[in-house]
Design a protein around this motif. Structure first.
Motif, PDB file in Angstrom:
ATOM      1  N   HIS A   1      -1.102  -6.617 -13.111  1.00 26.79           N
ATOM      2  CA  HIS A   1      -0.710  -6.280 -11.743  1.00 26.79           C
ATOM      3  C   HIS A   1      -1.030  -7.435 -10.800  1.00 26.79           C
ATOM      4  CE1 HIS A   1      -0.923  -1.630 -12.393  1.00 26.79           C
ATOM      5  NE2 HIS A   1       0.069  -2.200 -13.050  1.00 26.79           N
ATOM      6  N   PRO A   2      -0.081  -7.823  -9.953  1.00 29.84           N
ATOM      7  CA  PRO A   2      -0.401  -8.857  -8.974  1.00 29.84           C
ATOM      8  C   PRO A   2      -1.434  -8.360  -7.975  1.00 29.84           C
ATOM      9  CG  PRO A   2       1.719  -7.846  -8.469  1.00 29.84           C
ATOM     10  CD  PRO A   2       1.288  -7.298  -9.806  1.00 29.84           C
ATOM     11  N   LYS A   3      -2.258  -9.250  -7.509  1.00 29.76           N
ATOM     12  CA  LYS A   3      -3.273  -8.890  -6.533  1.00 29.76           C
ATOM     13  C   LYS A   3      -2.606  -8.561  -5.206  1.00 29.76           C
ATOM     14  CE  LYS A   3      -7.583 -10.525  -4.466  1.00 29.76           C
ATOM     15  NZ  LYS A   3      -8.568 -11.641  -4.395  1.00 29.76           N
ATOM     16  N   PRO A   4      -2.911  -7.400  -4.604  1.00 25.99           N
ATOM     17  CA  PRO A   4      -2.276  -7.042  -3.329  1.00 25.99           C
ATOM     18  C   PRO A   4      -2.540  -8.095  -2.254  1.00 25.99           C
ATOM     19  CG  PRO A   4      -3.438  -5.164  -4.254  1.00 25.99           C
ATOM     20  CD  PRO A   4      -3.829  -6.352  -5.075  1.00 25.99           C
ATOM     21  N   VAL A   5      -1.551  -8.335  -1.419  1.00 27.53           N
ATOM     22  CA  VAL A   5      -1.684  -9.279  -0.318  1.00 27.53           C
ATOM     23  C   VAL A   5      -2.225  -8.538   0.897  1.00 27.53           C
ATOM     24  CG1 VAL A   5      -0.480 -10.896   1.191  1.00 27.53           C
ATOM     25  CG2 VAL A   5       0.262 -10.622  -1.194  1.00 27.53           C
ATOM     26  N   PRO A   6      -3.330  -8.970   1.468  1.00 26.98           N
ATOM     27  CA  PRO A   6      -3.879  -8.279   2.641  1.00 26.98           C
ATOM     28  C   PRO A   6      -2.902  -8.289   3.815  1.00 26.98           C
ATOM     29  CG  PRO A   6      -5.506  -9.770   1.693  1.00 26.98           C
ATOM     30  CD  PRO A   6      -4.195 -10.072   1.016  1.00 26.98           C
ATOM     31  N   LEU A   7      -2.970  -7.248   4.617  1.00 25.86           N
ATOM     32  CA  LEU A   7      -2.103  -7.168   5.793  1.00 25.86           C
ATOM     33  C   LEU A   7      -2.298  -8.377   6.699  1.00 25.86           C
ATOM     34  CD1 LEU A   7      -2.431  -3.377   6.746  1.00 25.86           C
ATOM     35  CD2 LEU A   7      -0.604  -4.482   5.425  1.00 25.86           C
ATOM     36  N   ARG A   8      -3.531  -8.822   6.873  1.00 22.42           N
ATOM     37  CA  ARG A   8      -3.790  -9.946   7.766  1.00 22.42           C
ATOM     38  C   ARG A   8      -3.118 -11.223   7.267  1.00 22.42           C
ATOM     39  NH1 ARG A   8     -10.117 -10.985   8.173  1.00 22.42           N
ATOM     40  NH2 ARG A   8      -9.382 -12.859   9.236  1.00 22.42           N
TER      41      ARG A   8
END
Length: 356
Positions: A31-38
């Motif tokens: 799974h790709p690491k989620p990209v933070p909203l910021r």
């Protein structure tokens, strides 16, 4: 000014959604690491923020890590309000607010100040004194000036936007009959902005209210007030739209047009307290509708010329104010009580990715 946005294909958006949620039809290790909203917000010209519950920040590790990871702007949910900072006359408790500012600095976050003048959450010594006549109008004006000056000076250079005057109009556009209006007359609004500006000339100073997302009697009253004050040189520099919505009432109309008219006055705009509640229990259809509401407000901000921040009023249902105020309603934030991401979280992430 927000950057011009190129259209994004459905395929590209699907890829962004996977990055945001971390979900994909592959082994968990892949799974790709989620990209933070910021990180997604970085190219939009809009800060992505949250209100912060200071008890949760101190005691809940998941809450603390999520706040730091996902947001580049924070607002004190309660600890900068008058009853918190001066519970007894002349006796101040700055520690919780100081802790927020210190935490924000450590995590590269900007701070919105909330709120200097409000009819609610006032200290008992103040409301009792006004009610029994021991604090008269002249003294009250001095007390208000001292409160604004003291708090703004304390955080001078560390707060980028202040909600100076909060919730001063009724739904029909008439001024709220608060103790400020009763004792000082409408001039207290102008005075508050001038005092706050004198205490920190670089902070952007906002009006702030709910039910003003679109064009209606209440938002028009704010527009007329801002236009009048700015023509007199009063430093009213921003209009804050709280964004407390409920899916059962429909999405407000003319949001973009409302932002545009304030921006034509030379003002910044911001969404300052966004959440979207629903009648419980939760189901997939309600969550999908909630996601479109969050995305609708975000898109209006990202596409506006001078909308500078988009702040959610908490990000986990575990700490939401909604169930305690609206009987039978809740699930108003981007994550559930276990910090699992809802469709609204992905919708906000996709909107930020498009905006960049």
């Amino acid at each position: 000014m927000n950057v011009f946005r190129m259209p994004v294909s459905a395929v590209a958006l699907a890829g962004v959604a996977l990055l945001i949620t971390g979900a994909a039809a592959q082994p968990a290790s892949a799974h790709p690491k989620p990209v933070p909203l910021r990180a997604l917000a970085a190219g939009t010209g809009v800060r992505i923020g949250t209100a912060v519950d200071m008890a949760a920040l101190a005691d809940d590790t998941t809450y603390r890590r999520t706040t730091a990871r996902e947001f580049n702007s924070v607002t004190a949910e309660n600890v900068m309000k008058w009853e918190s900072v001066e519970p007894s006359r002349g006796t101040y408790d700055w520690q919780p607010a100081d802790d927020l500012v210190r935490s924000a600095r450590a995590h590269g976050q900007a701070v919105r100040g909330h709120t200097l003048v409000w009819h609610s959450q006032l200290p008992g010594w103040l409301t009792t004194g006004v009610a029994d006549g021991s604090i008269g109008a002249t003294e009250l004006r001095g007390i208000l000036r001292n409160h604004i000056t003291t708090e703004v000076k304390r955080y001078k250079g560390r707060i980028y936007q202040w909600d100076v005057v909060n919730e001063v109009f009724e739904e029909d556009g008439s001024l709220r009959n608060s103790i400020w209006l009763q004792q000082l007359g409408p001039s207290y609004i102008e005075d508050a902005f001038r005092w706050a500006h004198a205490a920190d000339p670089k902070a952007k100073l906002f009006l702030n209210d709910y039910n003003v997302e679109g064009i209606n009697a209440k938002s028009t009253a704010y527009y007329d007030l801002a236009k009048r004050l700015r023509s007199k040189g009063v430093p009213v520099q921003g209009f804050g739209i709280q964004g407390h919505l409920a899916i059962q009432y429909g999405f407000p109309g003319q949001v973009a047009e409302n932002l545009a008219r304030f921006e034509k006055l030379g003002m910044q705009t911001a969404f300052t307290e966004v959440d979207v509640r629903m009648i419980l229990p939760v189901d997939e259809e309600k969550l999908a509708t909630q996601a479109t509401y969050f995305r609708g407000l975000l898109d209006a901000c990202v596409q506006a010329r001078r909308c500078t921040s988009f702040t959610v009023w908490g990000f986990s249902d575990k700490y939401s104010w909604v169930p305690g105020v609206f009987d039978g309603q809740g699930a108003a934030t981007l994550m559930n009580e276990e910090f699992a991401r809802k469709p609204a979280f992905a919708a906000v992430g996709e909107g930020l990715a498009e905006g960049a």
